[in-house]
Design an enzyme around this catalytic site. Structure first.
Site, PDB file in Angstrom:
ATOM      1  N   ASP A 105     -18.156  56.874  26.677  1.00  0.00           N
ATOM      2  CA  ASP A 105     -16.913  56.202  26.307  1.00  0.00           C
ATOM      3  C   ASP A 105     -16.400  55.369  27.474  1.00  0.00           C
ATOM      4  O   ASP A 105     -16.730  55.614  28.633  1.00  0.00           O
ATOM      5  CB  ASP A 105     -15.850  57.227  25.922  1.00  0.00           C
ATOM      6  CG  ASP A 105     -16.265  58.056  24.722  1.00  0.00           C
ATOM      7  OD1 ASP A 105     -17.106  57.589  23.944  1.00  0.00           O
ATOM      8  OD2 ASP A 105     -15.739  59.176  24.582  1.00  0.00           O
ATOM      9  N   VAL A 106     -15.559  54.419  27.169  1.00  0.00           N
ATOM     10  CA  VAL A 106     -15.055  53.501  28.194  1.00  0.00           C
ATOM     11  C   VAL A 106     -14.344  54.248  29.318  1.00  0.00           C
ATOM     12  O   VAL A 106     -14.413  53.846  30.491  1.00  0.00           O
ATOM     13  CB  VAL A 106     -14.135  52.440  27.550  1.00  0.00           C
ATOM     14  CG1 VAL A 106     -12.866  53.080  26.993  1.00  0.00           C
ATOM     15  CG2 VAL A 106     -13.791  51.338  28.536  1.00  0.00           C
TER      16      VAL A 106
END
Length: 234
Positions: A105-106
Site C-alpha cells: 500500500d502507498v
C-alpha cells in the site's frame, strides 16, 4: 555484441538514442571512451560501464532486485496521487519491463521485490506457494492478549467466507506486533487487525521468504544475492 546493441540491452533506449550516446563520446567501457557504435564487446568482459559520467550496473541477465519502499510511493507503473516506486530505480531499468512481486500500500513501507523474470514473479506471488511474509505493525490501541489470540486463531474479513489467521504473532511493545502471514489478500494485515478490534497506524514489511530487508536505507535498492535466489530455486 555491437556496442549500441549492448546499450539497448541495458535499457538505454532505441538504436538511435544509443548511437547518439556513443557518437557524442558519452560512453565509457572499462574506463575507456568507446566512440565506435559498432565496436564489439562481450558482457563477460565488461567490468565497468559509464554513461554521461554516471556509472551504471551492467545487466547480465534477468534482474532480481530488493527495494526498501518508503511511505507515500505507489507500487504502480501508472500512479495516481503519489510517485511510483520505479522512480527509485536507475533510469535505464525503466526500459527493461520490471514489475513488482505483489504490492505494498502507498503508506506501507519495507521490503518489496522486483524483477523482469515472469517465472520468478509468479513463483513468489502465487497464493499456492505459501511464501511467508513478516510485517511489523504499529497499532492505534495497546495490543492485548485477546488481540494476539484472535489473530492467531483466525478472524473473519469482510467479503470473505472463511477465517484468516496469522502463522505467528509476537508482541514487541505495547503498540507494536510482528506477524507472519502466507497469504496475500488485499489489505490483509490491516483488515485482520481491524477485525480483532484494533487499527494499524503504520505497517512495515521486514521479510519475504528467506529474504530479509536488513539495514538497507529507505528508498535504496540492491540486487538479490545468488544465495537468496537459490532459496527460491532460482
Amino acid at each position: 555484441m555491437e556496442l549500441y546493441r549492448l546499450l539497448q540491452q541495458q535499457g538505454f533506449g532505441g538504436r538511435k538514442e544509443c548511437r547518439q550516446l556513443i557518437d557524442y563520446g558519452l560512453v565509457e567501457v572499462n574506463g575507456e571512451v568507446a566512440d565506435n557504435y559498432r565496436a564489439q564487446f562481450e558482457l563477460a568482459d565488461i567490468s565497468s560501464l559509464t554513461v554521461d559520467d554516471e556509472p551504471w550496473p551492467v545487466v547480465r541477465g534477468p534482474l532480481y532486485l530488493l527495494l526498501h519502499k518508503p511511505a507515500n510511493y505507489e507500487t504502480s507503473h501508472k500512479p495516481n496521487c503519489h510517485p511510483s516506486i520505479y522512480r527509485l530505480l536507475p533510469d535505464q531499468f525503466s526500459n527493461l519491463d520490471i514489475s513488482a512481486v505483489g504490492r505494498l500500500d502507498v503508506d506501507t513501507t519495507g521490503l518489496i521485490l522486483l524483477s523482469n523474470d515472469g517465472q520468478f514473479i509468479h513463483a513468489l506471488s502465487s497464493p499456492k506457494k505459501l511464501v511467508p511474509k513478516v510485517y511489523r505493525a504499529t497499532l492505534k490501541h495497546e495490543a492485548t492478549p485477546e488481540l494476539i489470540a484472535k489473530l492467531q486463531s483466525g478472524v473473519y474479513l469482510n467479503d470473505e467466507a472463511r477465517e484468516f489467521a496469522a502463522d505467528s504473532v509476537a508482541q514487541i511493545d505495547a503498540h507494536t506486533i510482528v506477524l507472519t502471514i502466507t497469504e496475500g489478500k488485499y489489505h490483509q494485515v490491516k483488515r485482520m487487525v481491524a477485525a480483532a478490534s484494533n487499527r494499524v497506524e503504520a505497517l512495515h514489511r521486514e521479510s519475504l521468504g528467506a529474504i530479509v530487508l536488513g539495514d538497507l536505507p529507505a528508498g535504496e535498492w540492491r540486487h538479490l544475492t545468488a544465495e537468496e535466489l537459490a532459496a527460491f530455486g532460482f
